[in-house]
Enzyme design. Structure first.
Site, mmCIF file in Angstrom:
data_model
loop_
_atom_site.group_PDB
_atom_site.id
_atom_site.type_symbol
_atom_site.label_atom_id
_atom_site.label_comp_id
_atom_site.label_asym_id
_atom_site.label_seq_id
_atom_site.Cartn_x
_atom_site.Cartn_y
_atom_site.Cartn_z
ATOM 1 N N ASP A 261 32.678 46.005 49.921
ATOM 2 C CA ASP A 261 34.020 45.841 49.351
ATOM 3 C C ASP A 261 34.743 44.554 49.780
ATOM 4 O OD1 ASP A 261 33.278 48.339 48.491
ATOM 5 O OD2 ASP A 261 34.995 49.407 49.306
ATOM 6 N N LYS B 201 31.551 51.867 42.959
ATOM 7 C CA LYS B 201 31.829 53.237 43.400
ATOM 8 C C LYS B 201 33.305 53.531 43.222
ATOM 9 C CE LYS B 201 32.511 51.552 48.065
ATOM 10 N NZ LYS B 201 33.953 51.827 48.118
ATOM 11 N N CYS C 90 35.521 52.492 54.169
ATOM 12 C CA CYS C 90 34.275 52.339 53.405
ATOM 13 C C CYS C 90 33.078 51.920 54.259
ATOM 14 C CB CYS C 90 34.504 51.413 52.225
ATOM 15 S SG CYS C 90 35.610 52.215 51.021
HETATM 16 C C1 VGL Z 1 38.751 51.473 50.929
HETATM 17 C C2 VGL Z 1 40.643 52.734 51.013
HETATM 18 C C3 VGL Z 1 40.560 52.972 49.660
HETATM 19 C C4 VGL Z 1 37.757 50.626 51.665
HETATM 20 C C5 VGL Z 1 38.636 51.703 49.585
HETATM 21 O O1 VGL Z 1 37.076 49.786 51.033
HETATM 22 O O2 VGL Z 1 37.658 50.791 52.908
HETATM 23 N N1 VGL Z 1 39.748 51.998 51.635
HETATM 24 N N2 VGL Z 1 39.557 52.461 48.959
#
Ligand code: VGL
Ligand code: ZN
Length: 245
Positions: free
Chosen positions: A50, A148, A193
């Site tokens: 991410d 995802k 994540c």
């Molecule tokens: C994430 C919160 C919501 C992350 C993704 O990538 O850690 N955290 N969505």
């Protein structure tokens, strides 16, 4: 003379090559230095989690200092044969957004069909600039991008399994089909994540290492310490990028 552990000795020797009378060879020290590094095997993959606009300072869900991981992950990418990228990829009005729940504010929680869910600001909506990978992320060897969190009713911190703990993203099958048995995890955010991805990888039988300084955390109500405690207890190894590069 105090005996140094072998690793430490090699490190010191590499740094003091000249004083040991072995010449000014930068090459010599580089070789010894290299011997002191972990070398990812051909069966290992780097998972860059991410590294998206939404999670850096200018994004919708900024992770403090999130952008600092970009150059580290770029450098890490060069020492792996296999690289996987993940992307948080929510539908507009996703169930993990506070705005989808009347009276709820970001960082509060609610109960969804699969259990408790932290509610986030709207972030990483499919097709938006905010959801794009960070423009400085350079991972030319990346072989697959796993998206995802695209199921409107189910979140997915993990790159392997959604929050209902049933639906799979297909990543485990992909890695297994390619003979990959070891994953190194880096990216954003350490305590969400990255941690969920690492814990699932470990539970699925992958040797799993998290590269701590190649991650940044959200740290919500002690979530960072809790994540490391659980990862350590489950056999996820904690390393630094300097162990590899
Ligand atoms: C994430 C919160 C919501 C992350 C993704 O990538 O850690 N955290 N969505
Ligand atoms: Zn998300």
């Amino acid at each position: 003379m105090k005996l140094l552990p072998r690793r430490q000795f090699i490190r010191n020797a590499a740094l003091t090559g000249v004083s040991l009378g072995l010449g000014t060879s930068a090459i010599w020290s580089t070789n010894l230095w290299a011997a002191n590094k972990l070398k990812p095997s051909a069966n290992a993959a780097l998972i860059a989690v991410d590294v998206q606009n939404c999670f850096v300072s200018s994004g919708t869900l900024p992770v403090p200092k999130g952008e600092e991981v970009v150059p580290i992950i770029n450098a890490l990418g060069r020492v792996f044969d296999n690289v996987v990228i993940t992307q948080d990829w929510h539908t507009a009005g996703h169930a993990s957004f506070a705005s989808s729940h009347v009276g709820k504010k970001p960082f509060e929680t609610t109960q969804l069909s699969y259990g408790q869910q932290v509610l986030w600001p709207d972030h990483c909506v499919q097709g938006t600039q905010d959801a794009e990978l960070h423009s400085d992320l350079k991972l030319p060897k990346a072989q697959v991008v796993i998206r995802k969190g695209y199921n409107p009713q189910v979140d997915s911190y993990s790159a392997f399994k959604e929050a209902d703990r049933k639906s799979t993203t297909g990543l485990a099958a992909y890695l297994q089909a390619r003979g990959i048995d070891t994953v190194y995890v880096a990216g954003l955010a350490t305590d969400f994540c990255v941690a969920w991805t690492a814990l699932d990888a470990r539970a699925l039988g992958f040797e799993t290492l998290v590269i701590e300084d190649a991650c940044r955390a959200i740290d919500l109500n002690g979530s960072l310490a809790a994540a490391w405690k659980e990862m350590t207890a489950k056999g996820v190894k904690r390393i630094q990028s300097s162990d590899l590069i």
